[in-house]
Write an enzyme that holds these catalytic residues in place. Structure first.
Site, PDB file in Angstrom:
ATOM      1  N   ASP A 122      30.269  43.359  44.350  1.00 45.95           N
ATOM      2  CA  ASP A 122      31.605  43.948  44.345  1.00 45.95           C
ATOM      3  C   ASP A 122      32.383  43.518  45.586  1.00 45.95           C
ATOM      4  O   ASP A 122      31.818  43.081  46.582  1.00 45.95           O
ATOM      5  CB  ASP A 122      31.546  45.473  44.225  1.00 45.95           C
ATOM      6  CG  ASP A 122      30.344  46.085  44.921  1.00 45.95           C
ATOM      7  OD1 ASP A 122      29.756  45.430  45.799  1.00 45.95           O
ATOM      8  OD2 ASP A 122      29.977  47.216  44.583  1.00 45.95           O
ATOM      9  N   GLU A 146      35.185  50.592  43.082  1.00 44.79           N
ATOM     10  CA  GLU A 146      35.340  51.959  43.566  1.00 44.79           C
ATOM     11  C   GLU A 146      36.269  52.825  42.719  1.00 44.79           C
ATOM     12  O   GLU A 146      36.113  54.035  42.679  1.00 44.79           O
ATOM     13  CB  GLU A 146      35.865  51.954  45.014  1.00 44.79           C
ATOM     14  CG  GLU A 146      34.898  51.370  46.033  1.00 44.79           C
ATOM     15  CD  GLU A 146      33.713  52.272  46.318  1.00 44.79           C
ATOM     16  OE1 GLU A 146      33.669  53.398  45.777  1.00 44.79           O
ATOM     17  OE2 GLU A 146      32.825  51.852  47.072  1.00 44.79           O
TER      18      GLU A 146
END
Length: 382
Positions: A73, A132
């Protein structure tokens, strides 16, 4: 292959220049600049307009029988960094407080090795935005990002853990991380003077009843072995002390180690909310938002191999861990593809993930690169 010094330099640049999900423009460009320094003979890059900051890097295998993918990520959190480090975030109220700078650096280290030493199988490295807040993995998948020669047969990922020693790899078969579902509820009644409650429909009383009643959802409806959490973290209502509130807004999170448990909890939360709304004369607005945050379930076949390799590999510190109630949007990809996720220890036990003081031990980077690189080499021989 990138040296220890180069890896740390890359990590510190990424840490100092964090970007929020779906805004990782400079991060995207920096990654492209680093990848351009690697041998390009077997390397191609895929991007899609729907998720413009994502990168899918492919290295063609020498004798491929499958395509193995590694996901990292890219995004940071809306947190003001308080570490005082020389390379602390330059961007106000944005911080890599969940270790995604470490994740990207480890992925670049692995990519630099296989760009120079052609893998046997095809290798994909997926630099994913918006873990997120906007479940970037699911969005990339839904937009058709994984197709043709960019379609994985197996998917792997790691996440830093400040509670584990630097470089330690930890995982387990089955569920590693919980699924998560966002909950937003509004009770809408009728405001009025505090002296005349009979002429109003009090939304605070209704919402307060909901908050207390919803605590029984887990204890009386979920298998204790499976586990579950319902947390109400936000409650907004009222305008003045002598006015009965005509609206109450509630926000919370629901977590479960199984998708079936998640569905049970959402069902009963809705039933309780509807019952209370009816009893107190309230209009009800209720919204659940799970997106890509499904439970991270490690596939038995790939995880057996992963655990066996890590237990026996020279220089690798490995342990079996219990599942954690944190959520990760790799859960969506783990439900679409066989694969395994693991922890990478970064030894900062005083600070948790999402702390404004989180300061991972950078020695974990090279250890992570070596452990995952070695695993991928071994996996490609099977």
């Amino acid at each position: 292959m990138l040296s220890d010094e180069q890896l740390i330099k890359i990590r510190r640049h990424l840490h100092a220049n964090p970007e929020i999900g779906m805004q990782e423009v400079k991060t995207h460009q920096f990654l492209l600049e680093q990848i351009a320094k690697f041998p390009q003979e077997n390397l191609t890059i895929e991007t899609i307009s729907e998720i413009p900051t994502a990168l899918l890097v492919r290295i063609a295998g020498s004798d491929p029988k499958r395509t193995i993918a590694l996901r990292t990520d890219m995004d940071a959190l809306p947190i003001q960094e308080e570490t005082g480090l020389d390379f602390a975030s330059k961007n106000d109220h944005v911080m890599h407080a969940c270790g995604h700078d470490i994740h990207m650096t480890v992925a670049l280290g692995i990519l630099s090795y296989f760009a120079k030493h052609q893998p046997k199988d095809n290798l994909l490295v997926f630099f994913q935005p918006a873990e997120e807040n906007e479940f970037g993995g699911k969005r990339f998948y839904d937009a058709g990002g994984f197709q043709g020669e960019y379609l994985p047969d197996e998917f792997y990922a790691l996440h830093v853990n400040p509670q584990l020693p630097a470089g330690q790899i930890a995982s387990r078969k089955g569920t590693l991380f919980a699924g998560s579902n966002e909950l937003r509820i509004s009770f809408i009644g009728k405001s009025g003077h505090a002296a005349y409650p009979q002429n109003a429909k009090d939304s605070i009383v209704a919402a307060a009843n909901f908050v207390t009643n919803v605590q029984t959802v887990v204890s009386r409806n979920v298998d204790p072995i499976e586990g579950g959490v319902v947390t109400i973290g936000k409650f907004n209502a009222g305008k003045a002390m002598n006015i009965i509130a005509g609206k109450a807004d509630i926000e919370g999170t629901i977590r479960s180690f199984t998708q079936s448990g998640m569905e049970i909890m959402t069902k009963h939360i809705r039933m309780i909310a509807e019952g209370i709304a009816g009893a107190f004369g309230q209009e009800l607005k209720i919204n659940f938002r799970q997106g890509g945050y499904m439970p991270v379930v490690n596939d038995e076949r790939t995880t057996n191999f992963f655990i066996d390799y890590m237990k026996n590999a020279d220089g690798v510190d490995f342990k079996i861990v219990q599942p954690a109630m944190i959520a990760e949007d790799f859960g969506f990809l783990s439900n679409q593809f066989e694969g395994t996720m693991c922890w990478l220890g970064v030894n900062d036990p005083k600070h948790s993930l999402h702390s404004d003081h989180l300061n991972p031990d950078e020695s974990a980077i090279t250890k992570g690169v070596e452990a995952i690189k070695g695993f991928l080499i071994a996996r490609m021989q099977k």
